[in-house]
Design an enzyme around this catalytic site. Structure first.
Site, PDB file in Angstrom:
ATOM      1  N   LYS A   1       0.932  -1.269  -0.123  1.00 47.82           N
ATOM      2  CA  LYS A   1      -0.139  -0.216  -0.030  1.00 47.82           C
ATOM      3  C   LYS A   1       1.074   1.294  -0.073  1.00 47.82           C
ATOM      4  CE  LYS A   1      -1.133   0.071   4.980  1.00 47.82           C
ATOM      5  NZ  LYS A   1      -0.831   1.052   5.696  1.00 47.82           N
TER       6      LYS A   1
ATOM      7  N   VAL B   1       8.950  -0.435   6.202  1.00 46.58           N
ATOM      8  CA  VAL B   1       9.481   0.472   7.285  1.00 46.58           C
ATOM      9  C   VAL B   1      10.985   0.403   7.325  1.00 46.58           C
ATOM     10  CG1 VAL B   1       9.656   0.547  10.007  1.00 46.58           C
ATOM     11  CG2 VAL B   1       7.448   0.082   8.943  1.00 46.58           C
TER      12      VAL B   1
ATOM     13  N   LYS C   1      20.418   4.092  10.185  1.00 49.67           N
ATOM     14  CA  LYS C   1      21.749   3.809  10.232  1.00 49.67           C
ATOM     15  C   LYS C   1      22.476   4.905   9.499  1.00 49.67           C
ATOM     16  CE  LYS C   1      20.366   1.405  12.692  1.00 49.67           C
ATOM     17  NZ  LYS C   1      19.218   0.904  12.990  1.00 49.67           N
TER      18      LYS C   1
ATOM     19  N   ALA D   1      -5.054  -4.113   0.497  1.00 43.87           N
ATOM     20  CA  ALA D   1      -5.876  -5.692   0.457  1.00 43.87           C
ATOM     21  C   ALA D   1      -6.530  -5.646   1.718  1.00 43.87           C
ATOM     22  CB  ALA D   1      -4.594  -6.568   0.638  1.00 43.87           C
TER      23      ALA D   1
ATOM     24  N   HIS E   1      45.850 -10.154  11.262  1.00 40.98           N
ATOM     25  CA  HIS E   1      46.382  -9.142  12.299  1.00 40.98           C
ATOM     26  C   HIS E   1      46.852  -7.913  11.509  1.00 40.98           C
ATOM     27  CE1 HIS E   1      48.138  -7.377  15.761  1.00 40.98           C
ATOM     28  NE2 HIS E   1      49.133  -7.328  15.162  1.00 40.98           N
TER      29      HIS E   1
END
Ligand code: NAI
Length: 470
Positions: A36, A42, A52, A116, A447
Site C-alpha cells: 500500500k 518500514v 543507520k 488489501a 592481524h
C-alpha cells in the site's frame, strides 16, 4: 468487480514480503505482491536503513574530534545542515527501493500498489491507488503487513512536536532538547544520533535500566559513555504522564523514580515504547486465523491454523528484526513451493543495537544458558588490549563468549564495541555450524583486525588468551 486469479499472494513488501516474493519466484511460482505504500516497508523507508544512515553520519562528529587529537587542523562547530543530510538520506533510500523494484521485475514478480482487504481464506479485495477494486482469488496467502509504533495516552503522534520513529528520522533541524520516552532499541538509537549532532536528550525509561532486555554488562559500557556527556540525561524508573503543546515546544509531566511529578520542557518528544502488529482494518477476522496478543500465530513452517495462509515478520511477533522477517519469508516460500523441509528456528538469531558503541548478540546470554541448565564457561576479551582497536582509536568495550563446559560448543557471543554489528556474524556462523571454543581459537584471524578479539575471547574461555593476563 473484476476477478483476478493468482496462485500466490503476498501482502506487504517489507524485508519479509519482498524477500518471500523473490524466493517464491526463484522456485518457479507465480507471485503477486501487494503493497500500500513503498517497496522495502518500514525497514528501508523509515526504519533500519535511514536510521543507520543518520547514525553513521553523526559519527563523523567523533571523527572530527579524533582527527584534531591526531594533529589535523579540523574544527567542527556542532552545526549541521539537516536538510542537506536528510536529502542525502532520502536519495540513498530511493536508490535502494528502486533496486528492489528492479529485482522484483527481473524475477517476474507482479507488484500492485494498493490496499488489501481479506474476504475469506481464498479471496481478498484489492483497492489500487486509483481506487479501482479487484477481487483476487488465491491458493496461498502470505501476510507480511509488519508493525507500527505504539501510541501512549496523552502523547498522540503529530510528527511535529510528538514524534514516532518516522518523525524522529525526518527532522529538518537538530532539536535543542528532545525528550525520548522509552529507552529501548529505537529510543537509544535515535538518541545516540541526536546527541552526537548536539541535542540535549532526556530519556524517560519506565523500568530500572535502559535496554532492559539486553545483557546489562554490555549495556553498562554504553551507559558509561552516555554519562560522560553532559547533554545526556537518563531517567530510569520514570514515567511520562502527559504533555502540553506550546508554541515553542512541549511541556512534559513526568513521574520520577520517587513517584513525584516533575515538569520537563523540550522542543520535541519522541515516543518509542514498542511496536504493535498491523492486523487492524485488513479483514483479518474474515480469515479465521488464530491471533495471540494481536500477533498472528504460526507454526515453524510460518503457517497459520488455516493451512493455505502464512504469516511472516513483525506481524507474527518474536524478534521484530528485518533479518528475521526475511528468513521467515524464505521459509514460507520454500514451504509453499514444496519439496523442502524448511522450518524456522531462532537459535542463531543475531541482534544489534546501533548505540555508541554498538551492542550485538547471538545465541544464549550467560543468564539464559544457566536458566536452561547448561554448565558454562565464559571467555572475555577487552578491545583495549587489541592493536587494531588502538590504531583506530576505538578501544571501548569487549567480547564475551559463552561456552558449554561439557562439550565446548559455542552457546552465545556478545559484543559491545566498535563495529560489533559486523563482528557478530562470526558468532552466528559458529553457532549455526556447531563450532567449539577450540574451533574459534584455532582459526587463524588476520592481524591486526577487530575479529582477533573473538579469537582471544575463545582462548580466554579456557584460560589461554595471549594478549591479556588470564
Ligand atoms: P523496545 O521494546 O525496544 O523498547 C521500548 C522501551 O520502552 C522499553 O525499554 C520499555 O521498558 C519502555 N517503555 C514502555 N512503556 C513505557 C512508558 N510508558 N514510559 C517509559 N518507558 C516505557 O521498543 P522500540 O524501541 O519502540 O523498538 C521496537 C522494536 O523495533 C524493537 O523491539 C526492535 O526489535 C525493533 N528495532 C530494532 C532495531 C535494530 O535491530 N537495531 C532498531 C530499532 C528497532
Amino acid at each position: 468487480m473484476e476477478l483476478k486469479k493468482i496462485d500466490n499472494v503476498i501482502v506487504g513488501a517489507g524485508p519479509g514480503g519482498y524477500v518471500c516474493a523473490i524466493k517464491m519466484a526463484q522456485l518457479g511460482k507465480k507471485v503477486l505482491l501487494i503493497e500500500k505504500e513503498k517497496l522495502g516497508g518500514v525497514c528501508l523507508n523509515v526504519g533500519c536503513i535511514p536510521s543507520k544512515a543518520l547514525i553513521n553520519a553523526s559519527k563523523i562528529v567523533d571523527k572530527f574530534k579524533f582527527a584534531s587529537e591526531l594533529g589535523f587542523s579540523i574544527n567542527y562547530d556542532e552545526k549541521i545542515d539537516m536538510l542537506k543530510l536528510q536529502s542525502w538520506k532520502n536519495k540513498m533510500v530511493n536508490k535502494l527501493t528502486s533496486g528492489i523494484a528492479t529485482l522484483l521485475k527481473a524475477n517476474k514478480v507482479e507488484v500492485i500498489y494498493g490496499n488489501a482487504y481479506f474476504k475469506d481464506r481464498n479471496h481478498l479485495e484489492l483497492t489500487d491507488n486509483n481506487l479501482n477494486k479487484t477481487l483476487i482469488e488465491f491458493e496461498n496467502l502470505v501476510i507480511a503487513t509488519g508493525s507500527s509504533p505504539i501510541e501512549i495516552p496523552n502523547f498522540k503522534f503529530d510528527e511535529d512536536k510528538i514524534l514516532s520513529s518516522t518523525g524522529g528520522l525526518n527532522l529538518s533541524e537538530v532539536p535543542e532538547h528532545i525528550v525520548i520516552i522509552g529507552g529501548g532499541y529505537i529510543g537509544m538509537e535515535i538518541g545516540t544520533f541526536l546527541l552526537k549532532l548536539g541535542s540535549k536528550i532526556t530519556i524517560i525509561e519506565a523500568t530500572s535500566n535502559i535496554l532492559p532486555t539486553s545483557d546489562q554488562e554490555l549495556v553498562s559500557i554504553v551507559l558509561r559513555k552516555l554519562k560522560r556527556n553532559k547533554k545526556a540525561n537518563i531517567l530510569t524508573n520514570t514515567k511520562a504522564k502527559d504533555c502540553i503543546i506550546k508554541n515553542n515546544g512541549v511541556e512534559i509531566t513526568i513521574i520520577n523514580d520517587k513517584g513525584i511529578e516533575e515538569k520537563v520542557n523540550a522542543d520535541k518528544v519522541l515516543v518509542a515504547v514498542g511496536r504493535k502488529p498491523n492486523t487492524k482494518d485488513i479483514g483479518i477476522e474474515n480469515l479465521g486465523i488464530e491471533l495471540e496478543k494481536g500477533f498472528i500465530k504460526v507454526n515453524k513452517k510460518m503457517q497459520t491454523n488455516i493451512s493455505n495462509i502464512y504469516a511472516i515478520g513483525d506481524v507474527v511477533g518474536g524478534y521484530m528484526l528485518a533479518h528475521k522477517a526475511s528468513k521467515e519469508g524464505i521459509i514460507a516460500a520454500e514451504v509453499i513451493a514444496g519439496g523442502y523441509k524448511s522450518e524456522f528456528d531462532n537459535y542463531a538469531m543475531p541482534s544489534v543495537i546501533f548505540t555508541d558503541p554498538e551492542i550485538a548478540s547471538v545465541g544464549l546470554t550467560e543468564d539464559e544458558a544457566i536458566q536452561k541448565g547448561y554448565k558454562i564457561k565464559v571467555g572475555r576479551f577487552p578491545f583495549a588490549a587489541l592493536g587494531k582497536s588502538m590504531a583506530i582509536g576505538e578501544t571501548e568495550g569487549f567480547v564475551k563468549i559463552i561456552i558449554n563446559e561439557e562439550n565446548n560448543l559455542v552457546l552465545g557471543l556478545h559484543i559491545v564495541g566498535y563495529d560489533a554489528s559486523s563482528l557478530i556474524s562470526e558468532g552466528a556462523l559458529a553457532i549455526e555450524m556447531g563450532a567449539t571454543a577450540e574451533d574459534m581459537a584455532l582459526t587463524i584471524h588476520p592481524h591486526p583486525t577487530l575479529p582477533e578479539a573473538i579469537m582471544e575471547a575463545a582462548e580466554a574461555s579456557f584460560g589461554k588468551a595471549i594478549h591479556i593476563v588470564n
